[in-house]
Design a protein around this motif. Structure first.
Motif, PDB file in Angstrom:
ATOM      1  N   ALA A   1     -27.480   6.404   7.857  1.00  0.00           N
ATOM      2  CA  ALA A   1     -26.226   5.310   7.512  1.00  0.00           C
ATOM      3  C   ALA A   1     -25.417   5.383   8.741  1.00  0.00           C
ATOM      4  O   ALA A   1     -25.257   4.192   9.539  1.00  0.00           O
ATOM      5  CB  ALA A   1     -25.572   6.058   6.318  1.00  0.00           C
ATOM      6  N   SER A   2     -24.771   6.440   9.298  1.00  0.00           N
ATOM      7  CA  SER A   2     -23.913   6.569  10.352  1.00  0.00           C
ATOM      8  C   SER A   2     -24.569   6.576  11.607  1.00  0.00           C
ATOM      9  O   SER A   2     -23.877   6.096  12.611  1.00  0.00           O
ATOM     10  CB  SER A   2     -23.018   7.725  10.244  1.00  0.00           C
ATOM     11  OG  SER A   2     -23.626   8.957  10.669  1.00  0.00           O
ATOM     12  N   ARG A   3     -25.850   7.054  11.774  1.00  0.00           N
ATOM     13  CA  ARG A   3     -26.314   7.097  13.100  1.00  0.00           C
ATOM     14  C   ARG A   3     -25.897   8.399  13.945  1.00  0.00           C
ATOM     15  O   ARG A   3     -26.476   8.596  15.071  1.00  0.00           O
ATOM     16  CB  ARG A   3     -26.370   5.973  14.033  1.00  0.00           C
ATOM     17  CG  ARG A   3     -27.066   4.708  13.226  1.00  0.00           C
ATOM     18  CD  ARG A   3     -28.470   4.636  13.189  1.00  0.00           C
ATOM     19  NE  ARG A   3     -29.122   3.818  12.189  1.00  0.00           N
ATOM     20  CZ  ARG A   3     -29.813   2.654  12.578  1.00  0.00           C
ATOM     21  NH1 ARG A   3     -29.951   2.587  14.022  1.00  0.00           N
ATOM     22  NH2 ARG A   3     -30.500   2.034  11.572  1.00  0.00           N
ATOM     23  N   TYR A   4     -25.070   9.074  13.351  1.00  0.00           N
ATOM     24  CA  TYR A   4     -24.711  10.423  13.934  1.00  0.00           C
ATOM     25  C   TYR A   4     -26.058  11.313  14.071  1.00  0.00           C
ATOM     26  O   TYR A   4     -26.783  11.076  13.019  1.00  0.00           O
ATOM     27  CB  TYR A   4     -23.566  11.226  13.132  1.00  0.00           C
ATOM     28  CG  TYR A   4     -21.962  10.554  13.950  1.00  0.00           C
ATOM     29  CD1 TYR A   4     -21.491  11.530  14.735  1.00  0.00           C
ATOM     30  CD2 TYR A   4     -21.378   9.719  13.267  1.00  0.00           C
ATOM     31  CE1 TYR A   4     -20.203  11.131  15.003  1.00  0.00           C
ATOM     32  CE2 TYR A   4     -20.063   9.298  13.359  1.00  0.00           C
ATOM     33  CZ  TYR A   4     -19.648  10.089  14.495  1.00  0.00           C
ATOM     34  OH  TYR A   4     -18.296   9.860  14.940  1.00  0.00           O
TER      35      TYR A   4
ATOM     36  N   THR B   1     -26.460   4.104   3.189  1.00  0.00           N
ATOM     37  CA  THR B   1     -27.522   3.703   4.201  1.00  0.00           C
ATOM     38  C   THR B   1     -27.992   2.227   3.938  1.00  0.00           C
ATOM     39  O   THR B   1     -28.657   2.215   2.896  1.00  0.00           O
ATOM     40  CB  THR B   1     -28.595   4.417   4.104  1.00  0.00           C
ATOM     41  OG1 THR B   1     -28.335   5.819   4.397  1.00  0.00           O
ATOM     42  CG2 THR B   1     -29.468   4.108   5.481  1.00  0.00           C
TER      43      THR B   1
ATOM     44  N   MET C   1      -3.020   1.378   7.211  1.00  0.00           N
ATOM     45  CA  MET C   1      -2.534   2.095   8.346  1.00  0.00           C
ATOM     46  C   MET C   1      -0.982   2.065   8.485  1.00  0.00           C
ATOM     47  O   MET C   1      -0.340   0.897   8.311  1.00  0.00           O
ATOM     48  CB  MET C   1      -3.210   1.514   9.585  1.00  0.00           C
ATOM     49  CG  MET C   1      -3.167   2.500  10.695  1.00  0.00           C
ATOM     50  SD  MET C   1      -3.958   1.482  12.424  1.00  0.00           S
ATOM     51  CE  MET C   1      -5.605   1.358  12.055  1.00  0.00           C
ATOM     52  N   LYS C   2      -0.393   3.421   8.737  1.00  0.00           N
ATOM     53  CA  LYS C   2       1.052   3.403   8.674  1.00  0.00           C
ATOM     54  C   LYS C   2       1.306   2.739  10.217  1.00  0.00           C
ATOM     55  O   LYS C   2       0.561   3.085  11.031  1.00  0.00           O
ATOM     56  CB  LYS C   2       1.515   4.964   8.721  1.00  0.00           C
ATOM     57  CG  LYS C   2       1.000   5.355   7.084  1.00  0.00           C
ATOM     58  CD  LYS C   2       2.165   5.345   6.245  1.00  0.00           C
ATOM     59  CE  LYS C   2       1.770   5.489   4.861  1.00  0.00           C
ATOM     60  NZ  LYS C   2       1.650   6.889   4.383  1.00  0.00           N
ATOM     61  N   THR C   3       2.709   2.555  10.340  1.00  0.00           N
ATOM     62  CA  THR C   3       3.203   2.139  11.375  1.00  0.00           C
ATOM     63  C   THR C   3       3.299   3.133  12.450  1.00  0.00           C
ATOM     64  O   THR C   3       3.596   4.364  12.152  1.00  0.00           O
ATOM     65  CB  THR C   3       4.464   1.503  11.265  1.00  0.00           C
ATOM     66  OG1 THR C   3       5.545   2.132  10.564  1.00  0.00           O
ATOM     67  CG2 THR C   3       4.325  -0.018  10.581  1.00  0.00           C
TER      68      THR C   3
ATOM     69  N   ARG D   1     -31.320  -1.715   8.539  1.00  0.00           N
ATOM     70  CA  ARG D   1     -30.756  -2.430   9.950  1.00  0.00           C
ATOM     71  C   ARG D   1     -31.787  -3.172  10.614  1.00  0.00           C
ATOM     72  O   ARG D   1     -33.047  -2.619  10.341  1.00  0.00           O
ATOM     73  CB  ARG D   1     -29.853  -1.508  10.518  1.00  0.00           C
ATOM     74  CG  ARG D   1     -28.890  -0.944   9.910  1.00  0.00           C
ATOM     75  CD  ARG D   1     -27.927  -0.417  10.930  1.00  0.00           C
ATOM     76  NE  ARG D   1     -27.270   0.908  10.477  1.00  0.00           N
ATOM     77  CZ  ARG D   1     -26.499   1.524  11.325  1.00  0.00           C
ATOM     78  NH1 ARG D   1     -26.364   1.157  12.497  1.00  0.00           N
ATOM     79  NH2 ARG D   1     -25.872   2.549  10.786  1.00  0.00           N
TER      80      ARG D   1
ATOM     81  N   ARG E   1       0.908  -1.085   0.080  1.00  0.00           N
ATOM     82  CA  ARG E   1       0.034  -0.088  -0.071  1.00  0.00           C
ATOM     83  C   ARG E   1       0.788   1.308  -0.110  1.00  0.00           C
ATOM     84  O   ARG E   1       0.543   2.195  -0.807  1.00  0.00           O
ATOM     85  CB  ARG E   1      -0.985   0.098   1.221  1.00  0.00           C
ATOM     86  CG  ARG E   1      -2.136   1.122   1.143  1.00  0.00           C
ATOM     87  CD  ARG E   1      -2.626   1.222   2.433  1.00  0.00           C
ATOM     88  NE  ARG E   1      -3.793   0.064   2.668  1.00  0.00           N
ATOM     89  CZ  ARG E   1      -3.700  -0.761   3.799  1.00  0.00           C
ATOM     90  NH1 ARG E   1      -3.138  -0.263   4.751  1.00  0.00           N
ATOM     91  NH2 ARG E   1      -4.625  -1.656   3.898  1.00  0.00           N
TER      92      ARG E   1
ATOM     93  N   TYR F   1     -20.096   3.302   4.700  1.00  0.00           N
ATOM     94  CA  TYR F   1     -21.176   3.051   5.459  1.00  0.00           C
ATOM     95  C   TYR F   1     -21.741   4.358   6.385  1.00  0.00           C
ATOM     96  O   TYR F   1     -22.488   4.326   6.806  1.00  0.00           O
ATOM     97  CB  TYR F   1     -21.381   1.831   6.314  1.00  0.00           C
ATOM     98  CG  TYR F   1     -21.063   0.640   5.613  1.00  0.00           C
ATOM     99  CD1 TYR F   1     -22.269   0.512   4.590  1.00  0.00           C
ATOM    100  CD2 TYR F   1     -20.180  -0.447   5.857  1.00  0.00           C
ATOM    101  CE1 TYR F   1     -22.051  -0.815   3.917  1.00  0.00           C
ATOM    102  CE2 TYR F   1     -20.254  -1.516   5.018  1.00  0.00           C
ATOM    103  CZ  TYR F   1     -21.154  -1.702   4.062  1.00  0.00           C
ATOM    104  OH  TYR F   1     -20.985  -3.003   3.274  1.00  0.00           O
ATOM    105  N   MET F   2     -20.721   5.340   6.204  1.00  0.00           N
ATOM    106  CA  MET F   2     -21.175   6.471   6.962  1.00  0.00           C
ATOM    107  C   MET F   2     -22.218   7.198   6.003  1.00  0.00           C
ATOM    108  O   MET F   2     -22.842   8.290   6.455  1.00  0.00           O
ATOM    109  CB  MET F   2     -19.951   7.434   7.076  1.00  0.00           C
ATOM    110  CG  MET F   2     -18.597   6.884   7.970  1.00  0.00           C
ATOM    111  SD  MET F   2     -19.578   6.355   9.569  1.00  0.00           S
ATOM    112  CE  MET F   2     -19.314   8.069  10.594  1.00  0.00           C
TER     113      MET F   2
END
Ligand SMILES: Cc1cc2nc3c(=O)[nH]c(=O)nc-3n(C[C@H](O)[C@H](O)[C@H](O)COP(=O)(O)OP(=O)(O)OC[C@H]3O[C@@H](n4cnc5c(N)ncnc54)[C@H](O)[C@@H]3O)c2cc1C
Lengths: 791, 261
Positions: free
Chosen positions: B178-181, A714, B1-3, A717, A125, A710-711
């Motif tokens: 979607a996020s529920r925020y 939708t 993800m970087k180390t 659920r 990556r 998924y943010m």
């Protein structure tokens, strides 16, 4: 022994799958394995001026960086469109080249540009960030509706038009429309969806230089198809040197029917570097590069008499198939869509016209229901609108136009062998307490809520066979299915099927069938699938075909086993073959107590001799062993049908819509295992509710996917859903010995129209999917304003 | 993800000392880890503060509820003491994200992050919270200044959030499906001499709607805001909800919250 077919046998595979002991492609690891990371286009449309891999090649852990030039040099073929469609004017469809790694252009965000192969995923990556691609960005074509009037993406494809296809008779339709009392018109969008299998796509390719054999583990619904495509079309390795294994697969919904660029690249590159290569998509890659579903813009018209009789129907659709024509992209909006356009009704005249367009978006292909949800949504919303405009009850207008004679020659293609649509709708109305709706509506009103009810009566064509018919229509493959039933010497059984289970429950239902046929306890039967080196060639699982086609192949193979068993038993029991009867796992000589169990016969077939004398239990000329293969090609499609009824409650102040009641009464013919079928219906209905209320894949004007996680995308659920009420009617299919019809897609086919009809009934206005809170609120707000102005 | 380097801090002092411009505190990780996975953020040092006992726990005294920074959402949601003292606060915690998020996410992390659609900031504003850090106390209305920004300095650690127990309160939220925020969240709290109407999700940062608050202070009834029209100017607009929709929801929810008090 009691018959297992029809009983609620618990899923054999669940113990493994639910306790984390399944083995998925991502769980497969090889010694000396490397990891692939794909460099993907950040632009929807661009020319590639230069790809500079020099920095990436020097990065830590990098084994190779391969580009479109490398894959072209090795003469690896492109990805294919598997179904040839002809336009109304007789011309062939137009499809662009689709190299596994882009050559000179990229055509959607996520398009594959290069692959970095390294000792670890992190290194791959990190090095991918160092691949410098010089793009000349071009204006993207994104809108389905405007694609034909936008910039031309491929120079050989004018108007971005893949084909302009017609099914039906325009002249007859015109005649019918001329006679109509009323013409009901509708314009709608079938929203684009992301399939969202729980398990992302993955591949692990291992090349053995000494045998020159590639073993490819992949997330496939159809490993045999993957092998033939990667071998015959991409030319990565001959079929006998390519083994494809699809181990446990965590859902597909159509998105894993065919191989993608990643599997081709990993297989090819593994051979090149002589090391195994593993690739597992992350969720963002899944959103960007899994084939999407639906995405139609439709104008439809229904000609009716004042008494509600249907006279004619036309459906004019623009179908977005994305940047390239994926394997089933061209059949989905044509033969899977057009023939079902007139729904469950007698319709004297009809046509479906589909213009398939290319855009700079991810390819669009089959997604649960594939074409049939789009067809059903159109006819079922227009029928509901007709009922509204004619002041008829929506159930009444349906009943009036249902066929009552079967076989029923449906307007556009199908001869439907069996069904009883009247009984289905009646039962659904009874289970849903249709009559009690007005009372429930008043109760909702007293809480300040709007309540609506919606119906959907559907039929679908599945099984997707027979081969000569589909091949005549342009299909590049046959659609029969295979089974091999193999007795082991000690009397237990392994059944190999060419279909594939990735959630459907084959391990259980197929074993139920074999157990009943052979009279062997279900515990002694193993179902094996997903490995091209085990069992015969097959065509995988999609189109609700596994049971109807693959299950029948098992029955046929069992019949051959029993026929051989009879011959052997006759010899062993010193009786005439005609006197031997088989039932409950025993071969019995008529009117005697002489018998042999099928296990004893198997044992004798594998150990055909006797201690102390030269004596075989086998008749002369009979081969040892007990194993039979069958290839079943049905004579017709199968036609599940049903009526679903949905009730919603809308909060007019916020626009939030809640599905409060959902009834599904389906006719799947014979039901092998109600538990499994209920699970299939639940899942399908939830995806249908998802399409109706929540899911929408959206690109911005420049072709960036804005619902790439998924943010923002939708998913439905558990807490969005009511308790479902399911029931059945049963008219067995007449074209397979089991009488089954298929149940995998029904829920996703019926639910969008049922839910949307309910929403539109509640708010008294037309609205497009998904009926999000804001859209619904806007309508309610306008209604409120209009009412207060009127007052 | 970087180390990165992972540190598990034993106490606040150590955690604070380890901090730099290239570090992050790890509480629930529910904001930090996704942003690292997606490559939006990279840190050299991850300083885990979950093991610091003094940062966790709930204490209710006569007038206030004090919640330690690393207390998880699920703990607040299930706390009998919180449910008794400020039921709306427990209900708010119960409505954050999904069970996975609630089982890991913490109140301190949520506040330090100051996401414009997070729930807790509205509770802090509505309940006149005081945010205690390892070197000062900050009033909520000075803490949430702009999107993802707080007055916290490098190495400064939230220890406790102290909420004033109101006479009545209620929180209403329309979650992003979607996020529920929160697409819009409205927290109404009636204190002895004033009412707060904290709104989250609607603008770039949580705020106290002074006009609604004033109207409700003079008469605490949903009818006091019946004739209010809320301007959509300055409100967020995205694929899930337009500014106009958000403005509507504030009024609808303010009324619902008052009625539910
Ligand atoms: C799918 C999903 C849905 C969500 N839904 C909601 C929702 O509906 N409502 C909502 O409000 N939130 C929601 N969240 C966010 C969630 O509440 C997180 O818990 C919160 O945003 C961060 O808390 P954390 O403990 O996980 O912090 P971390 O991710 O560990 O840290 C976040 C930031 O806070 C800093 N920090 C943490 N603790 C302290 C401290 N004690 N002192 C100083 N700085 C500190 C860290 O340095 C970091 O910068 C959701 C998150 C996800 C992943």
């Amino acid at each position: 022994m009691a018959s297992l077919v029809g009983s609620r046998v618990e899923r054999k595979e669940d113990k493994k799958l639910l306790t984390g002991r399944g083995k998925y492609t991502a769980d497969v690891n090889f010694v000396n394995q490397t990891f692939a990371y794909f460099v993907r286009s950040p632009h929807a449309r661009a020319q590639i001026k230069k790809v500079d891999t020099s920095k990436a090649l020097k990065a830590s852990g990098v084994v190779a960086v391969l580009t479109g030039a490398d894959i072209a040099n090795d003469k690896i073929g492109g990805l294919i469109a598997g179904w040839r469609i002809k336009s109304e004017d007789g011309s062939d469809m137009k499809v662009p080249a689709h190299p596994p790694l882009a050559n000179d252009t990229v055509n959607y965000v996520g398009d594959h540009v290069a692959v970095v192969i390294a000792e670890s995923l992190d290194e791959a990556r990190n090095a991918a960030e160092l691949v410098k691609v010089d793009y000349k960005i071009m204006k993207a074509v994104v809108s389905t509706k405007d694609a034909m009037n936008s910039d031309q993406i491929y120079k050989e494809i004018p108007k971005n038009l893949c084909f302009d296809w017609l099914l039906g008779d325009r002249a007859k339709v015109k005649e019918a429309f001329d006679k109509a009392d009323k013409i009901i018109k509708i314009d709608l969008i079938n929203n684009r969806l992301v399939p969202n299998a729980m398990e992302p796509r993955a591949a692990n390719a291992d090349y053995n230089p000494s045998t020159e054999e590639i073993t490819l583990y992949t997330t496939s619904q159809n490993p045999h198809l993957a092998r033939i495509i990667i071998s015959a079309f991409n030319g990565v390795a001959p079929e006998n040197k390519l083994r494809v294994i699809a181990p446990d697969v965590g859902g597909g919904f159509g998105s894993k029917i065919y191989p993608y660029a990643e599997e081709v690249v990993c297989s090819w590159a593994a051979k090149k570097i002589e090391r195994p290569i593993k690739w597992v998509a992350d969720r963002t890659e899944s959103f960007l590069s899994d084939c999407h579903g639906r995405d139609h813009v439709t104008h439809a018209e229904l000609a009716v008499k004042n008494d509600g009789t249907f006279l004619g129907f036309k459906n004019e659709t623009i179908a977005n198939i994305g940047a390239y024509a994926s394997v089933f992209a061209t059949v989905t909006p044509t033969y899977l869509f057009g023939p079902c356009a007139t729904g469950v009704y007698k319709m004297p005249a009809a046509y479906t016209n589909v213009k398939a367009v290319f855009t700079n978006t991810a390819p669009v292909d089959a997604y649960r229901g594939a074409g049939r949800p789009e067809a059903t949504y159109t006819i079922e919303t227009i029928v509901e609108k007709a009922a509204r405009e004619l002041g008829m009850d929506p159930a009444e207008i349906r009943m009036k136009n249902f066929p009552t004679q079967f076989p029923f020659q449906q307007t556009l293609v199908h001869s439907v062998d069996s069904g009883d649509y009247v009984a289905g709708l009646n039962k659904s109305m009874e289970v849903a307490d249709y009559k009690g709706f007005e009372k429930r509506k008043r109760e909702s009103e007293s809480k300040g809520k709007l309540r609506g009810i919606g119906l959907c009566s559907y039929f679908e064509a599945c099984g997707i066979a027979p081969s000569p018919v589909v091949m005549m229509l342009g299909c590049g493959i046959g659609l029969w299915e295979s089974a091999e039933v193999r007795f082991n010497p000690t009397g237990n059984v392994t059944v190999f099927t060419g279909s594939h289970s990735h959630g459907q429950g084959h391990d259980t239902t197929f074993a139920q069938i074999a157990a009943d046929q052979l009279g062997v306890p279900i515990e002694n039967i193993e179902i094996s699938h997903g490995d091209t080196d085990k069992g015969p060639f097959g065509y995988g699982t999609y189109g609700s075909r596994s049971l109807t086609v693959g299950g029948t192949a098992i029955v046929k193979a069992c019949e051959k086993i029993i026929a051989k068993g009879k011959r052997v038993a006759a010899k062993m029991l010193e009786a005439s073959e005609d006197d031997v009867e088989f039932s409950n796992g025993e071969f019995v000589v008529a009117k005697s107590n002489k018998k042999k169990t099928i296990g004893e016969i198997a044992f004798a077939c594998y150990l055909p001799g006797t201690y102390g004398e030269v004596k075989s239990p086998l008749p002369e000329g009979e081969e040892p062993g007990l194993k039979e293969t069958s290839f079943f090609d049905p004579v017709n499609f199968s036609f599940p049908a049903g009526s679903h009824i949905c009730e919603v409650e809308v909060d007019p102040e916020t626009g939030e819509t809640k599905v409060v009641k959902y009834t599904a009464v389906d006719d799947f013919g014979t039901i092998i295992n109600p538990l499994v079928v209920e699970g299939q219906v639940h899942g399908g209905v939830v995806q249908g509710i998802g399409q109706a209320l929540y899911e929408e894949c959206r690109y911005d004007n420049s072709g960036q996917l804005i619902t790439a996680s998924y943010m923002d995308y939708t998913m439905p659920r558990a807490d969005n859903l009511p308790e479902f009420k399911l029931d059945w009617t049963c008219t067995p299919s007449t074209t397979n010995p089991l009488g089954t019809k298929g149940c995998g897609e029904a829920g996703a086919i019926a639910a969008p129209a049922a839910v949307m009809n309910a929403v539109m009934n509640a708010i008294g206005a037309e609205i497009s999917m998904p009926a999000t809170a804001e859209k619904v609120w806007k309508v309610c707000n306008q209604n409120k304003k209009r009412n207060s102005e009127a007052a | 993800m970087k180390t990165f380097n992972y540190h598990s801090a034993k106490n606040v002092k150590e955690a604070s000392k380890l901090a730099s411009s290239n570090s992050v505190f790890l509480a629930g990780g529910m904001s930090t880890i996704p942003s690292m996975k997606l490559g939006f953020a990279n840190y050299r040092d991850i300083i885990d503060i979950k093991g610091i006992k003094s940062l966790s726990g709930i204490k209710v005294s006569g007038k206030t509820v004090k919640i330690g920074a690393t207390t998880k959402h699920v703990e607040v949601a299930n706390s009998k003491d919180v449910k008794k003292a400020i039921p709306s606060l427990a209900a708010l915690a119960e409505g954050i994200g999904d069970p996975q998020v609630r089982n890991r996410g913490t109140i301190g992390g949520s506040i330090a992050n100051n996401d414009p659609s997070a729930d807790y900031p509205s509770a802090c504003i509505a309940l006149n919270a005081v945010i205690h850090t390892n070197n000062r106390k900050i009033d909520a209305d000075k803490f949430f200044k702009s999107m993802f920004e707080t007055p916290l300095k490098s190495g400064e650690i939230i220890e406790v959030i102290e909420f004033a127990i109101p006479e009545k309160s209620n929180y209403q939220k329309y979650p992003n499906p979607a996020s529920r925020y929160a697409i819009v969240g409205v927290y109404v709290a009636k204190h002895k001499s004033s009412v707060n109407v904290a709104v989250t999700g609607a603008k770039s940062c949580v705020y106290n709607d002074k006009d609604l608050a004033k109207a409700l202070t003079s008469k605490f009834s949903s009818s006091s805001i019946d004739n209010f029209s809320i301007s959509s100017s300055g409100m967020n607009s995205d694929i899930h909800a337009s500014a106009e929709y958000r403005a509507n929801m504030i009024k609808v929810f303010a009324k619902k919250a008052v009625d539910a008090c």
